[in-house]
Design a protein around this motif. Structure first.
Motif, short mmCIF file in Angstrom:
data_model
loop_
_atom_site.label_atom_id
_atom_site.label_comp_id
_atom_site.label_asym_id
_atom_site.label_seq_id
_atom_site.Cartn_x
_atom_site.Cartn_y
_atom_site.Cartn_z
N ILE A 8 0.84 -1.20 0.00
CA ILE A 8 0.00 0.00 0.00
C ILE A 8 0.87 1.25 0.00
N LEU A 9 1.93 1.25 0.81
CA LEU A 9 2.81 2.43 0.85
C LEU A 9 3.56 2.65 -0.45
N CYS A 10 3.93 1.58 -1.13
CA CYS A 10 4.61 1.72 -2.43
C CYS A 10 3.66 2.24 -3.50
N ASP A 11 2.43 1.78 -3.47
CA ASP A 11 1.46 2.18 -4.49
C ASP A 11 0.82 3.53 -4.22
N ALA A 33 -5.73 -3.98 5.47
CA ALA A 33 -4.37 -3.73 5.01
C ALA A 33 -3.49 -4.95 5.28
N LYS A 34 -3.67 -5.58 6.42
CA LYS A 34 -2.90 -6.79 6.74
C LYS A 34 -3.24 -7.91 5.75
N ARG A 35 -4.51 -8.07 5.45
CA ARG A 35 -4.93 -9.10 4.48
C ARG A 35 -4.35 -8.79 3.09
N TYR A 36 -4.38 -7.50 2.71
CA TYR A 36 -3.83 -7.08 1.42
C TYR A 36 -2.34 -7.44 1.34
N HIS A 37 -1.59 -7.10 2.39
CA HIS A 37 -0.15 -7.38 2.38
C HIS A 37 0.12 -8.88 2.39
N SER A 38 -0.72 -9.63 3.05
CA SER A 38 -0.58 -11.08 3.04
C SER A 38 -0.77 -11.64 1.63
N LEU A 39 -1.79 -11.16 0.95
CA LEU A 39 -2.02 -11.58 -0.44
C LEU A 39 -0.84 -11.18 -1.33
N ASP A 40 -0.36 -9.96 -1.16
CA ASP A 40 0.76 -9.48 -1.97
C ASP A 40 2.00 -10.34 -1.74
N LEU A 68 -9.34 -5.74 -2.98
CA LEU A 68 -9.02 -5.21 -1.66
C LEU A 68 -8.29 -3.87 -1.77
N LYS A 69 -7.43 -3.75 -2.76
CA LYS A 69 -6.72 -2.49 -2.99
C LYS A 69 -7.71 -1.38 -3.32
#
Length: 80
Positions: A8-11, A33-40, A68-69
């Motif tokens: 999220i911070l990079c995008d 956000a945690k779920r998003y980072h886990s998927l990423d 999610l993004k």
């Protein structure tokens, strides 16, 4: 690109302060956000390590991450 970091911070570097604030004050945002980072992370690992996963599985993971993004971005746009 394979293995590209989509955190999220990079995008959304222009929303760094808001992201940090929401992570600290909104359980809902922080969980998403945690779920998003886990998927990423999972997608990057599959791509970089060549772990066995079907095209359908990888496509579904990327679809879930994109949805999610979009949700997180809408929260960021409307956060004050």
């Amino acid at each position: 690109m394979l293995g590209e970091n989509h955190s999220i911070l990079c995008d959304f570097p222009e929303h760094e302060d808001t992201i940090n604030r929401l992570n600290a004050t909104s359980t809902d945002f922080a969980e998403k956000a945690k779920r998003y980072h886990s998927l990423d992370d999972e997608i990057r690992n599959l791509e970089e390590l060549g772990s066995p996963a079907s095209d359908e599985t990888l496509h579904q993971l990327k679809h879930d991450r994109a949805e999610l993004k979009d949700v997180l971005y809408q929260v960021l746009k409307h956060a004050k």
